[in-house]
Design a protein around this motif. Structure first.
Motif, PDB file in Angstrom:
ATOM      1  N   ALA B  79       0.843  -1.196   0.000  1.00 40.75           N
ATOM      2  CA  ALA B  79       0.000   0.000   0.000  1.00 40.75           C
ATOM      3  C   ALA B  79       0.879   1.246   0.000  1.00 40.75           C
ATOM      4  CB  ALA B  79      -0.906   0.009   1.228  1.00 40.75           C
ATOM      5  N   ALA B  99     -11.459   0.585  -0.445  1.00 42.46           N
ATOM      6  CA  ALA B  99     -10.255   0.034   0.201  1.00 42.46           C
ATOM      7  C   ALA B  99     -10.512  -1.400   0.652  1.00 42.46           C
ATOM      8  CB  ALA B  99      -9.839   0.902   1.381  1.00 42.46           C
ATOM      9  N   ARG B 103      -8.314  -4.709  -0.615  1.00 38.12           N
ATOM     10  CA  ARG B 103      -7.332  -5.267   0.323  1.00 38.12           C
ATOM     11  C   ARG B 103      -7.874  -6.471   1.072  1.00 38.12           C
ATOM     12  NH1 ARG B 103      -2.817  -3.006  -0.805  1.00 38.12           N
ATOM     13  NH2 ARG B 103      -3.111  -0.883  -1.507  1.00 38.12           N
ATOM     14  N   TRP B 106      -7.779  -5.907   4.876  1.00 34.51           N
ATOM     15  CA  TRP B 106      -8.457  -4.717   5.413  1.00 34.51           C
ATOM     16  C   TRP B 106      -9.185  -5.021   6.720  1.00 34.51           C
ATOM     17  CZ3 TRP B 106      -8.432   0.366   4.589  1.00 34.51           C
ATOM     18  CH2 TRP B 106      -9.499   1.140   5.070  1.00 34.51           C
ATOM     19  N   CYS B 141      -6.650   4.830   5.997  1.00 33.88           N
ATOM     20  CA  CYS B 141      -6.605   3.815   4.932  1.00 33.88           C
ATOM     21  C   CYS B 141      -5.289   3.047   4.982  1.00 33.88           C
ATOM     22  CB  CYS B 141      -6.766   4.468   3.561  1.00 33.88           C
ATOM     23  SG  CYS B 141      -8.423   5.102   3.272  1.00 33.88           S
ATOM     24  N   ALA B 145      -5.316  -0.938   6.197  1.00 36.49           N
ATOM     25  CA  ALA B 145      -5.023  -1.865   5.099  1.00 36.49           C
ATOM     26  C   ALA B 145      -4.208  -3.055   5.614  1.00 36.49           C
ATOM     27  CB  ALA B 145      -4.262  -1.149   3.992  1.00 36.49           C
ATOM     28  N   THR B 150       3.688  -1.122   3.835  1.00 36.12           N
ATOM     29  CA  THR B 150       2.833   0.067   3.918  1.00 36.12           C
ATOM     30  C   THR B 150       3.715   1.301   3.813  1.00 36.12           C
ATOM     31  OG1 THR B 150       1.326  -1.133   5.381  1.00 36.12           O
ATOM     32  CG2 THR B 150       1.109   1.265   5.319  1.00 36.12           C
TER      33      THR B 150
END
Lengths: 124, 293
Positions: B79, B99, B103, B106, B141, B145, B150
């Motif tokens: 992400a 999102a 994902r 998520w 977000c 995620a 990330t």
């Protein structure tokens, strides 16, 4: 953001805090110390930094690891720490004080007299 | 399979601008890494390669040993959160819904808690949110995620100080629960540096520094004292900068001092102190403008 200063690496400051806690008796031999994650969350530092502090204390024999349980204060940690801080006392406390006294013009005799007075007062 | 990152001699051009000029970097999985660099140094280019938004003109990008470009399975685990990014006519709830679709990892409950914490209104269109709330949505977000890699590209820049600190707290707490690779680029170096296990500094599209944060910190030393004594002490070593106040001189040195050198400094009546990471960064990257103009 952590309450640490910039004077030395954070992991050393954590290690010193734990050592000071042991010397003051706030952390006793065979007592469990907080986990790396608890330290990390509390001081807002990366857990790797906290782990580095613990590793140093393990290497120095101040803490020991019980597998799967956590970190504990070594039985002889207070003695070890006192011995080490005694070695550092002259270089880190006394010598800078003597240098400061010289810089601002305090004769060493005055310093010695004051120390003797404190000793007499303590003796009473 | 852990997602180690490996970039080898990567070049990326936009027209006549060389954004990345032979950058090589290896990052182990599951560390929090600070990505520092001046504006235009190539931070965003580097992250867009990892997010496979672009392909390098030369060199290789590998994530977990795979070329990420057009690898949809891999990309669902990576992400990149920039400052803006969402369709401005969407509302907050739409952004969260897409999102969640994108994902597999998520966490909707966590996203909801974060939105409450940052007080982001759910029914508003993105365009009508303040800069700070838009940034908070981006941060939400990124965290919710739970992507194995990330990246926050100055995402939190628009947040006020209390919100930024709330973000750092959430980032650390969630990282402790769910370790993953986090790459964070920021201009607020000092306030977040203690969260970084490692620091990467890039300059003009090349890697300048990559090391453990404590090691990077230890590379900068400030020496203060009478000008002639400072000059004698610093002769022959890399001096990043000097500042004078009357006859007192402060010199910023690059490199770690040995105990022997420290003793010499003490005997010469010099004060030795570490340099804050932000200052070190400024010194290391300060000549960019001079050389370019």
């Amino acid at each position: 953001m952590t309450g640490f200063d910039d004077r030395s690496p954070i992991y050393l400051q954590i290690a010193e805090q734990i050592e000071t806690g042991i010397l003051r008796g706030e952390l006793r031999p065979e007592e469990q110390v907080m986990s790396t994650n608890q330290y990390a969350a509390h001081y807002r530092i990366n857990p790797a930094t906290a782990a580095k502090a613990f590793q140093r204390l393990v290497d120095d024999g101040v803490l020991y690891k019980k597998r799967g349980i956590g970190m504990f204060v070594s039985p002889d940690a207070p003695d070890r720490l006192r011995a080490r801080r005694r070695e550092r006392f002259f270089a880190e406390v006394l010598e800078p004080m003597v240098a400061e006294a010289a810089a601002i013009g305090i004769p060493l005799d005055d310093v010695i007299r004051r120390i003797e007075r404190i000793r007499e007062e303590d003796a009473r | 399979m852990s997602l180690d990152i490996e970039l080898t001699d990567v070049h990326l051009r936009y027209g006549s601008t060389e954004a990345l000029a032979g950058l090589s970097l290896r990052l182990e999985a599951d560390t929090i890494c600070g990505l520092l660099g001046r504006n235009g140094s190539g931070k965003t280019s580097l992250m867009s390669l990892l997010a496979s938004l672009r392909r390098p003109d030369a060199g290789t990008v590998r994530i977990g040993g795979r070329d990420p470009f057009e690898d949809a399975e891999l990309m669902s685990r990576v992400a990149l959160i920039g400052e803006g990014g969402s369709d401005p006519t969407d509302n907050v709830a739409d952004v969260l819904r897409s999102a969640a679709l994108l994902r597999p990892s998520w966490d909707a409950g966590y996203a909801a808690r974060l939105l409450d914490r940052f007080e982001v209104p759910r029914r508003k269109a993105i365009a009508s949110l303040s800069r700070g709330k838009r940034a908070a949505l981006g941060v939400t977000c990124g965290l919710a995620a739970r992507a194995e890699i990330t990246m926050f590209d100055e995402t939190h820049l628009g947040m006020d100080a209390p919100s930024r600190y709330a973000f750092y707290d959430e980032l650390l707490a969630d990282y402790l629960e769910h370790p993953r690779t986090v790459i964070l680029s920021t201009h607020h170096v000092e306030e977040v540096a203690s969260l970084f296990a490692q620091v990467v500094i890039i300059d003009r599209g090349r890697l300048l520094v990559h090391d453990d944060t404590d090691e990077v910190r230890a590379r900068g030393t400030q020496v203060t004292g009478p000008a002639d004594a400072v000059d004698r002490f610093t002769a022959g070593v890399t001096v990043l900068g000097r500042r004078d106040l009357g006859r007192t001189r402060a010199a910023a040195l690059y490199g770690t001092l040995t105990p022997e050198r420290r003793r010499q400094a003490r005997e010469a009546g010099l004060d030795i102190g570490p340099m804050p990471l932000q200052d070190l960064f400024v010194h290391l990257t300060a000549d960019t403008e001079k050389e370019q103009s």
